[in-house]
Design a protein around this motif. Sequence first.
Motif, PDB file in Angstrom:
ATOM      1  N   ASP A   1      53.067  68.052   4.633  1.00 26.35           N
ATOM      2  CA  ASP A   1      52.438  68.346   5.812  1.00 26.35           C
ATOM      3  C   ASP A   1      52.550  68.083   7.242  1.00 26.35           C
ATOM      4  O   ASP A   1      52.040  67.689   8.359  1.00 26.35           O
ATOM      5  CB  ASP A   1      51.595  67.044   5.530  1.00 26.35           C
ATOM      6  N   ALA A   2      53.567  69.583   7.068  1.00 29.79           N
ATOM      7  CA  ALA A   2      54.471  69.573   8.825  1.00 29.79           C
ATOM      8  C   ALA A   2      52.892  70.153   9.369  1.00 29.79           C
ATOM      9  O   ALA A   2      52.860  71.230   9.071  1.00 29.79           O
ATOM     10  CB  ALA A   2      55.751  70.170   8.869  1.00 29.79           C
TER      11      ALA A   2
ATOM     12  N   ASN B   1      54.875  53.253   3.944  1.00 32.41           N
ATOM     13  CA  ASN B   1      53.579  53.757   4.572  1.00 32.41           C
ATOM     14  C   ASN B   1      54.146  55.119   4.729  1.00 32.41           C
ATOM     15  O   ASN B   1      54.827  55.209   5.400  1.00 32.41           O
ATOM     16  CB  ASN B   1      52.857  52.718   5.252  1.00 32.41           C
ATOM     17  N   ASN B   2      52.730  55.892   5.248  1.00 32.59           N
ATOM     18  CA  ASN B   2      53.406  57.419   5.599  1.00 32.59           C
ATOM     19  C   ASN B   2      52.979  57.134   7.202  1.00 32.59           C
ATOM     20  O   ASN B   2      51.873  56.483   7.444  1.00 32.59           O
ATOM     21  CB  ASN B   2      52.383  58.382   5.428  1.00 32.59           C
ATOM     22  N   ASP B   3      53.746  57.264   7.970  1.00 28.46           N
ATOM     23  CA  ASP B   3      53.539  57.158   9.670  1.00 28.46           C
ATOM     24  C   ASP B   3      53.786  59.322  10.084  1.00 28.46           C
ATOM     25  O   ASP B   3      54.282  60.361   9.530  1.00 28.46           O
ATOM     26  CB  ASP B   3      54.075  56.512  10.058  1.00 28.46           C
ATOM     27  N   ILE B   4      53.157  59.271  11.288  1.00 28.51           N
ATOM     28  CA  ILE B   4      53.098  60.180  11.796  1.00 28.51           C
ATOM     29  C   ILE B   4      53.899  60.964  12.887  1.00 28.51           C
ATOM     30  O   ILE B   4      54.443  59.936  13.698  1.00 28.51           O
ATOM     31  CB  ILE B   4      52.240  61.722  11.835  1.00 28.51           C
ATOM     32  N   PHE B   5      55.044  61.684  12.925  1.00 29.50           N
ATOM     33  CA  PHE B   5      56.238  61.504  13.540  1.00 29.50           C
ATOM     34  C   PHE B   5      56.369  62.933  14.507  1.00 29.50           C
ATOM     35  O   PHE B   5      55.847  63.805  13.713  1.00 29.50           O
ATOM     36  CB  PHE B   5      57.592  61.526  13.444  1.00 29.50           C
ATOM     37  N   LYS B   6      56.537  62.904  15.649  1.00 33.58           N
ATOM     38  CA  LYS B   6      57.354  64.520  16.329  1.00 33.58           C
ATOM     39  C   LYS B   6      57.817  64.698  17.054  1.00 33.58           C
ATOM     40  O   LYS B   6      58.992  63.725  17.389  1.00 33.58           O
ATOM     41  CB  LYS B   6      56.314  64.262  17.835  1.00 33.58           C
TER      42      LYS B   6
ATOM     43  N   GLY C   1      55.125  74.786  20.590  1.00 35.09           N
ATOM     44  CA  GLY C   1      56.211  74.799  19.619  1.00 35.09           C
ATOM     45  C   GLY C   1      56.613  73.183  18.651  1.00 35.09           C
ATOM     46  O   GLY C   1      57.883  73.250  17.599  1.00 35.09           O
ATOM     47  N   SER C   2      56.480  72.359  19.154  1.00 30.47           N
ATOM     48  CA  SER C   2      56.725  70.708  19.176  1.00 30.47           C
ATOM     49  C   SER C   2      56.053  71.145  17.603  1.00 30.47           C
ATOM     50  O   SER C   2      55.480  71.361  17.144  1.00 30.47           O
ATOM     51  CB  SER C   2      56.104  69.731  19.668  1.00 30.47           C
ATOM     52  N   LEU C   3      56.844  69.948  16.306  1.00 32.90           N
ATOM     53  CA  LEU C   3      56.521  69.589  15.130  1.00 32.90           C
ATOM     54  C   LEU C   3      56.270  68.608  15.053  1.00 32.90           C
ATOM     55  O   LEU C   3      56.679  67.357  15.051  1.00 32.90           O
ATOM     56  CB  LEU C   3      58.041  69.685  14.516  1.00 32.90           C
ATOM     57  N   PHE C   4      54.897  68.392  14.261  1.00 35.13           N
ATOM     58  CA  PHE C   4      54.147  67.575  14.015  1.00 35.13           C
ATOM     59  C   PHE C   4      54.503  67.177  12.127  1.00 35.13           C
ATOM     60  O   PHE C   4      54.041  68.416  11.848  1.00 35.13           O
ATOM     61  CB  PHE C   4      52.762  66.550  14.601  1.00 35.13           C
ATOM     62  N   TYR C   5      54.808  65.813  11.854  1.00 38.43           N
ATOM     63  CA  TYR C   5      55.098  65.705  10.703  1.00 38.43           C
ATOM     64  C   TYR C   5      54.880  64.409  10.105  1.00 38.43           C
ATOM     65  O   TYR C   5      54.457  63.288  10.473  1.00 38.43           O
ATOM     66  CB  TYR C   5      56.796  66.277   9.811  1.00 38.43           C
ATOM     67  N   VAL C   6      54.710  64.051   8.494  1.00 42.85           N
ATOM     68  CA  VAL C   6      54.544  62.591   7.977  1.00 42.85           C
ATOM     69  C   VAL C   6      55.719  62.617   7.491  1.00 42.85           C
ATOM     70  O   VAL C   6      56.086  62.993   7.115  1.00 42.85           O
ATOM     71  CB  VAL C   6      53.557  63.052   6.678  1.00 42.85           C
ATOM     72  N   ASN C   7      56.404  61.461   7.352  1.00 44.23           N
ATOM     73  CA  ASN C   7      57.190  60.841   6.826  1.00 44.23           C
ATOM     74  C   ASN C   7      56.863  59.118   5.908  1.00 44.23           C
ATOM     75  O   ASN C   7      56.381  58.574   6.407  1.00 44.23           O
ATOM     76  CB  ASN C   7      58.410  60.321   7.983  1.00 44.23           C
TER      77      ASN C   7
END
Length: 206
Positions: free
Chosen positions: A19-20, A47-52, A26-32
């Motif tokens: 789900d990026a 659980n899913n968290d959002i990282f950058k 240009g930064s990338l947010f994604y779910v891990n």
Amino acid sequence: RVDLLGRTPEKIEPIFAVDASIASDGSLFYVNGYDHKNRKRYRGSANNDIFKVHNGKFSTWTTHLGNDLSPMPTEKGLFYLSDENDTFNLCFKKNETSQVEVLTHFKEFGIDAASASKDGKTIILFTGLDIYKFNTETYTLSKILIQIPNDTQGKDLISETASANFSEMAISNDEKQIAVVYKGDIFIGKADDKEAKRLLRITSDA
């Protein structure tokens, strides 16, 4: 990443990410995470968290014991879906250390999917059988009304039972169909129909 010529995909970062979404800088947010979004109210290590990630530097944007999905970075900050209140709602964080703002309060179904416009001013939300539009500048939510035209040709079908007042009747040469005149209109049907005769009008009212 795949170039416009469709060559072999190139790995951007050596991370597990779903789900990026790429921000304007240009930064990338994604779910891990490993939990399925339909596994409601699960709280645990999957659980899913959002990282950058930006220029090789990682930062954590959500940490609550639940699921955070669908990152939508804008100039204002990060909009995303979270089940902090048991059902998925739209949330917002200005930066990774700011407080979470819960922007919608759906209770029965929660939000199934969300998508932000290119300028980040509008977010479309899908919940249950309804579609909503959220204005990120005024923080207002409005339901989108969709009207689908009926594709029925001609008049609507009307069922009527009759056992009298037939003025004429004829049988086809093969004796498989009958035609009758009723109230000035011609109706046809199968002659060998063992059930109640079902006749179809083939003329219009005079």
